[in-house]
Scaffold this motif. Structure first.
Motif, PDB file in Angstrom:
ATOM      1  N   PHE A 180       0.879  -1.214  -0.019  1.00 48.99           N
ATOM      2  CA  PHE A 180      -0.001  -0.002  -0.032  1.00 48.99           C
ATOM      3  C   PHE A 180       0.866   1.257  -0.095  1.00 48.99           C
ATOM      4  O   PHE A 180       0.709   2.168  -0.611  1.00 48.99           O
ATOM      5  CB  PHE A 180      -1.128  -0.109   1.185  1.00 48.99           C
ATOM      6  N   GLY A 181       1.893   1.135   0.817  1.00 50.45           N
ATOM      7  CA  GLY A 181       2.848   2.344   0.704  1.00 50.45           C
ATOM      8  C   GLY A 181       4.148   2.097   1.654  1.00 50.45           C
ATOM      9  O   GLY A 181       4.048   1.439   2.677  1.00 50.45           O
ATOM     10  N   SER A 182       4.876   3.090   1.610  1.00 52.52           N
ATOM     11  CA  SER A 182       6.365   2.843   2.431  1.00 52.52           C
ATOM     12  C   SER A 182       6.633   4.264   2.744  1.00 52.52           C
ATOM     13  O   SER A 182       6.370   5.246   1.974  1.00 52.52           O
ATOM     14  CB  SER A 182       7.371   2.405   1.617  1.00 52.52           C
ATOM     15  N   GLY A 183       7.041   4.442   3.885  1.00 56.75           N
ATOM     16  CA  GLY A 183       7.328   5.794   4.469  1.00 56.75           C
ATOM     17  C   GLY A 183       6.372   6.475   5.420  1.00 56.75           C
ATOM     18  O   GLY A 183       5.288   5.980   5.415  1.00 56.75           O
ATOM     19  N   ARG A 184       6.837   7.580   5.717  1.00 55.91           N
ATOM     20  CA  ARG A 184       5.752   8.306   6.737  1.00 55.91           C
ATOM     21  C   ARG A 184       4.596   8.738   5.995  1.00 55.91           C
ATOM     22  O   ARG A 184       4.615   9.320   5.054  1.00 55.91           O
ATOM     23  CB  ARG A 184       6.609   9.622   7.353  1.00 55.91           C
ATOM     24  N   MET A 185       3.341   8.457   6.680  1.00 52.74           N
ATOM     25  CA  MET A 185       2.095   8.857   6.049  1.00 52.74           C
ATOM     26  C   MET A 185       1.177   9.314   7.233  1.00 52.74           C
ATOM     27  O   MET A 185       1.305   8.778   8.251  1.00 52.74           O
ATOM     28  CB  MET A 185       1.452   7.715   5.289  1.00 52.74           C
ATOM     29  N   GLU A 186       0.432  10.376   7.202  1.00 54.07           N
ATOM     30  CA  GLU A 186      -0.256  10.931   8.236  1.00 54.07           C
ATOM     31  C   GLU A 186      -1.657  10.380   7.751  1.00 54.07           C
ATOM     32  O   GLU A 186      -2.211   9.979   6.630  1.00 54.07           O
ATOM     33  CB  GLU A 186      -0.390  12.355   8.355  1.00 54.07           C
ATOM     34  N   LEU A 187      -2.706  10.370   9.078  1.00 56.36           N
ATOM     35  CA  LEU A 187      -4.173   9.918   8.701  1.00 56.36           C
ATOM     36  C   LEU A 187      -4.522  10.614   7.160  1.00 56.36           C
ATOM     37  O   LEU A 187      -5.330   9.778   6.516  1.00 56.36           O
ATOM     38  CB  LEU A 187      -4.802  10.432   9.874  1.00 56.36           C
ATOM     39  N   GLU A 188      -4.622  11.827   7.348  1.00 58.86           N
ATOM     40  CA  GLU A 188      -5.264  12.450   6.102  1.00 58.86           C
ATOM     41  C   GLU A 188      -4.550  11.839   4.676  1.00 58.86           C
ATOM     42  O   GLU A 188      -5.445  11.877   3.686  1.00 58.86           O
ATOM     43  CB  GLU A 188      -4.904  14.002   5.783  1.00 58.86           C
ATOM     44  N   GLN A 189      -3.556  11.360   4.692  1.00 57.64           N
ATOM     45  CA  GLN A 189      -2.842  11.033   3.555  1.00 57.64           C
ATOM     46  C   GLN A 189      -3.502   9.564   3.282  1.00 57.64           C
ATOM     47  O   GLN A 189      -3.651   9.213   2.232  1.00 57.64           O
ATOM     48  CB  GLN A 189      -1.303  10.849   3.648  1.00 57.64           C
ATOM     49  N   ILE A 190      -3.672   8.929   4.307  1.00 57.31           N
ATOM     50  CA  ILE A 190      -3.953   7.415   4.191  1.00 57.31           C
ATOM     51  C   ILE A 190      -5.364   7.605   3.703  1.00 57.31           C
ATOM     52  O   ILE A 190      -5.826   6.763   2.655  1.00 57.31           O
ATOM     53  CB  ILE A 190      -3.785   6.703   5.413  1.00 57.31           C
ATOM     54  N   VAL A 191      -6.137   8.520   4.049  1.00 65.62           N
ATOM     55  CA  VAL A 191      -7.711   8.320   3.863  1.00 65.62           C
ATOM     56  C   VAL A 191      -7.741   9.045   2.453  1.00 65.62           C
ATOM     57  O   VAL A 191      -8.405   8.465   1.669  1.00 65.62           O
ATOM     58  CB  VAL A 191      -8.365   9.428   4.845  1.00 65.62           C
ATOM     59  N   ALA A 192      -7.173   9.907   2.045  1.00 67.40           N
ATOM     60  CA  ALA A 192      -6.898  10.540   0.526  1.00 67.40           C
ATOM     61  C   ALA A 192      -6.546   9.205  -0.323  1.00 67.40           C
ATOM     62  O   ALA A 192      -7.320   9.252  -1.564  1.00 67.40           O
ATOM     63  CB  ALA A 192      -6.105  11.509   0.492  1.00 67.40           C
ATOM     64  N   LYS A 193      -5.828   8.336  -0.111  1.00 64.57           N
ATOM     65  CA  LYS A 193      -5.278   7.301  -0.720  1.00 64.57           C
ATOM     66  C   LYS A 193      -6.650   6.262  -1.108  1.00 64.57           C
ATOM     67  O   LYS A 193      -6.877   5.583  -2.068  1.00 64.57           O
ATOM     68  CB  LYS A 193      -4.389   6.440  -0.512  1.00 64.57           C
ATOM     69  N   LEU A 194      -7.747   6.080  -0.050  1.00 68.92           N
ATOM     70  CA  LEU A 194      -8.647   5.290  -0.167  1.00 68.92           C
ATOM     71  C   LEU A 194     -10.060   6.047  -0.478  1.00 68.92           C
ATOM     72  O   LEU A 194     -10.753   5.289  -1.113  1.00 68.92           O
ATOM     73  CB  LEU A 194      -8.894   4.701   1.537  1.00 68.92           C
ATOM     74  N   ASP A 195      -9.986   7.412  -0.419  1.00 74.05           N
ATOM     75  CA  ASP A 195     -11.213   8.051  -0.826  1.00 74.05           C
ATOM     76  C   ASP A 195     -10.831   9.002  -1.793  1.00 74.05           C
ATOM     77  O   ASP A 195     -10.232   9.957  -1.776  1.00 74.05           O
ATOM     78  CB  ASP A 195     -11.681   8.848   0.572  1.00 74.05           C
ATOM     79  N   SER A 196     -11.271   8.670  -3.161  1.00 71.97           N
ATOM     80  CA  SER A 196     -10.853   9.553  -4.310  1.00 71.97           C
ATOM     81  C   SER A 196     -11.384  10.773  -4.309  1.00 71.97           C
ATOM     82  O   SER A 196     -10.833  11.621  -4.872  1.00 71.97           O
ATOM     83  CB  SER A 196     -11.475   8.734  -5.483  1.00 71.97           C
ATOM     84  N   GLY A 197     -12.510  11.189  -3.340  1.00 75.74           N
ATOM     85  CA  GLY A 197     -12.855  12.603  -3.467  1.00 75.74           C
ATOM     86  C   GLY A 197     -12.250  13.552  -2.208  1.00 75.74           C
ATOM     87  O   GLY A 197     -12.647  14.589  -2.138  1.00 75.74           O
ATOM     88  N   ALA A 198     -11.522  12.793  -1.412  1.00 69.90           N
ATOM     89  CA  ALA A 198     -11.054  13.547  -0.258  1.00 69.90           C
ATOM     90  C   ALA A 198     -10.093  14.604  -0.531  1.00 69.90           C
ATOM     91  O   ALA A 198     -10.186  15.658  -0.004  1.00 69.90           O
ATOM     92  CB  ALA A 198      -9.862  12.776   0.539  1.00 69.90           C
TER      93      ALA A 198
END
Length: 527
Positions: A180-198
């Motif tokens: 899914f990803g590597s490196g530092r991610m914040e909550l908003e970044q993770i949500v944006a990857k899952l929610d196309s409209g974020a």
């Protein structure tokens, strides 16, 4: 495992638990299982709402689940979450126990509305200062949404699993078995990857903001200092940062911050953010600036265009976008990034236990990395371009005392070799011109920093090295635009110097604003 002081602190936190919590432990007969059992028993003794349950229902041992009693709500840790992950453990106990999160309400609602079964696995190391952000974000998501699950895995403890998946950097996250990803991610970044409209919703929200008196681009020590100094003058201040804290987040130990004998980067970054928020500054995190449009005339509004398409306007701008790790720029470096090529020895070092690695760079950062890695890996080869190391004498003496370190000077790395992952490197002897190959499994690049100014080229004056040219007051070549910190021509890239430069730029911005004619200020505000 927990000393008296830590038990006292933890007990004070656990009073906030509202719902009964079970620590469901899967344990074996090994030493690590016994260590984990001791930790969990000590935690359970601190609160009447926590119960320890022993089971063998997990394929990973030792591991445990923090579960809300009578429900399926919970998170799992495979390993012993001490070190940097102890905070993740505490937050998980509180959140599974019903204590509300401080995350933005719109983000919480988005997480609750995510559809589909999402099973996350995060590989971390106890020495990684970026891993807790990812672990804590995914733990919160698992608590908020019953269709989301998360297990945080200590990569150093589950080496066979790490090797099978070829995990060579942390944090590394898998979703439903796929990377899914590597490196530092914040909550908003993770949500944006899952929610196309974020991202579109975030851009709309930013575009609706009124112009600022001062807009600071960058959230490191310089940006934080600028924000505090300008906000205290009664100005309307905003910070747009790609990640609040900047390079400080990647710094393990800080021992030269005046009056503070020792602190760590993530802790200092959190303190900076707290101080900035106390002064009412509008922090817009996870925002990358892509273009600066100068005001049409002096006293008008400048505009910063963000990567998501939104624009922010302000009467004055302070640029403090900092710097990033410099890359070698050789074939194979990008191809094998996170597959053996790394830039953070503290984060990724434990994944190379017993292996052969190289450190590129003989300055303080390179020598410190070699010293740290020597205690973990099998062998370290330090490669320096110059004919001698440039690190402080005390560091060089320490390095020379280590039996599993080799130093090669007058060497130019020309290629990273690999097959799916790093297998070695090629370097040229600058004295003879001969090429040599070294068999390796990891390469840690420590050759300095490059300023984050690509987006400013052609807009204001930059030095040959790409740094923003500033005078003693932090002024750039554009009226009303100031700069501070590692992104500028100010010598000596140090936290304390960046803070001082940030304060200078902030005071200069204030001085600029109060000297504008009243009618120009009113016109700028309306622009």
């Amino acid at each position: 495992m927990l000393d008296a002081h830590l038990k006292q602190q933890l007990e004070a936190y656990l009073v906030h638990i509202r719902e009964s919590v079970e620590l469901v432990a899967s344990l074996g007969d090994d030493a690590k299982s016994r260590e984990l059992e001791t930790l969990l028993a000590e935690i359970a003794d601190l609160s009447g709402k926590i119960t320890l349950v022993r089971t063998n229902d997990d394929k990973r041992t030792p591991s445990f689940m923090i579960r809300r009693a009578g429900t399926d709500i919970g998170v799992r840790f495979a390993g012993i979450p001490m070190g940097h992950e102890f905070t993740s453990l505490v937050l998980a106990l509180l959140q599974v126990g019903g204590h509300p999160s401080k995350a933005a309400q719109d983000v919480i609602e988005t997480v609750k509305g995510l559809d589909g079964d999402l099973h996350f696995e995060t590989y971390f190391s106890l020495s990684c200062q970026n891993c807790p952000d990812v672990v804590q974000a995914l733990n919160l998501m698992a608590v908020l949404n019953p269709r989301i699950s998360h297990v945080a895995i200590d990569g150093a403890l589950f080496k066979e699993e790490v090797d099978a998946r070829q995990v060579l950097a942390v944090p590394t996250v898998y979703l439903n078995g796929e990377l899914f990803g590597s490196g530092r991610m914040e909550l908003e970044q993770i949500v944006a990857k899952l929610d196309s409209g974020a991202e579109a919703k975030a851009a709309e929200k930013l575009a609706a903001k009124e112009p600022f008196d001062v807009l600071i681009v960058g959230g490191g020590p310089a940006g934080a200092a600028s924000a505090i100094y300008t906000a205290r003058k009664g100005l309307r201040v905003g910070i747009a940062a790609e990640r609040f804290g900047g390079q400080v987040l990647d710094t393990m130990g800080i021992e030269n911050f005046i009056s503070v004998p020792y602190t760590e980067g993530p802790k200092l970054a959190a303190q900076l953010e707290g101080h900035v928020k106390e002064n009412g500054v509008d922090i817009m995190n996870l925002q990358r600036a892509e273009k600066l449009i100068p005001a049409a005339r002096e006293g008008g509004s400048h505009e910063v265009v963000l990567a998501n398409g939104a624009s922010l306007k302000a009467k004055t701008i302070i640029l403090s976008t900092g710097a990033r790790w410099r890359q070698m720029g050789v074939p194979g470096e990008d191809e094998y990034r996170n597959k053996g090529v790394a830039y953070c020895p503290h984060c990724d070092g434990p994944l190379f236990k017993g292996k052969r690695v190289a450190v590129i760079g003989g300055g303080n950062s390179g020598v410190e990395a070699a010293i740290d890695l020597a205690g973990i890996v099998g062998h370290v080869t330090l490669i320096e371009y110059d004919d001698q190391l440039r690190a402080d004498a005390v560091l060089q003496r320490k390095l020379a005392s280590l039996s599993n370190v080799q130093v090669i000077t007058s060497a130019l790395t020309t290629r990273v070799n690999g097959a799916e992952k790093v297998t070695g490197l090629t370097y040229q002897d600058r004295t003879t011109g001969a090429e040599h190959e070294i068999a390796l499994e990891g390469i840690f690049v420590q050759i300095g920093l490059v300023p984050n100014t690509e987006w400013l080229k052609g807009t204001l004056a930059l030095s040959q090295r790409g740094e923003i040219e500033v005078d003693a007051n932090g002024k750039t070549s554009l009226p009303g635009v100031f700069a501070a910190g590692d992104v500028t021509t100010v010598p000596y890239k140090q936290i304390v110097i960046a803070m001082g430069a940030g304060a200078t730029a902030g005071l200069s911005a204030f001085d600029y604003l109060i000297r504008l004619p009243a009618e120009e200020i009113e016109t700028a505000a309306a622009a």
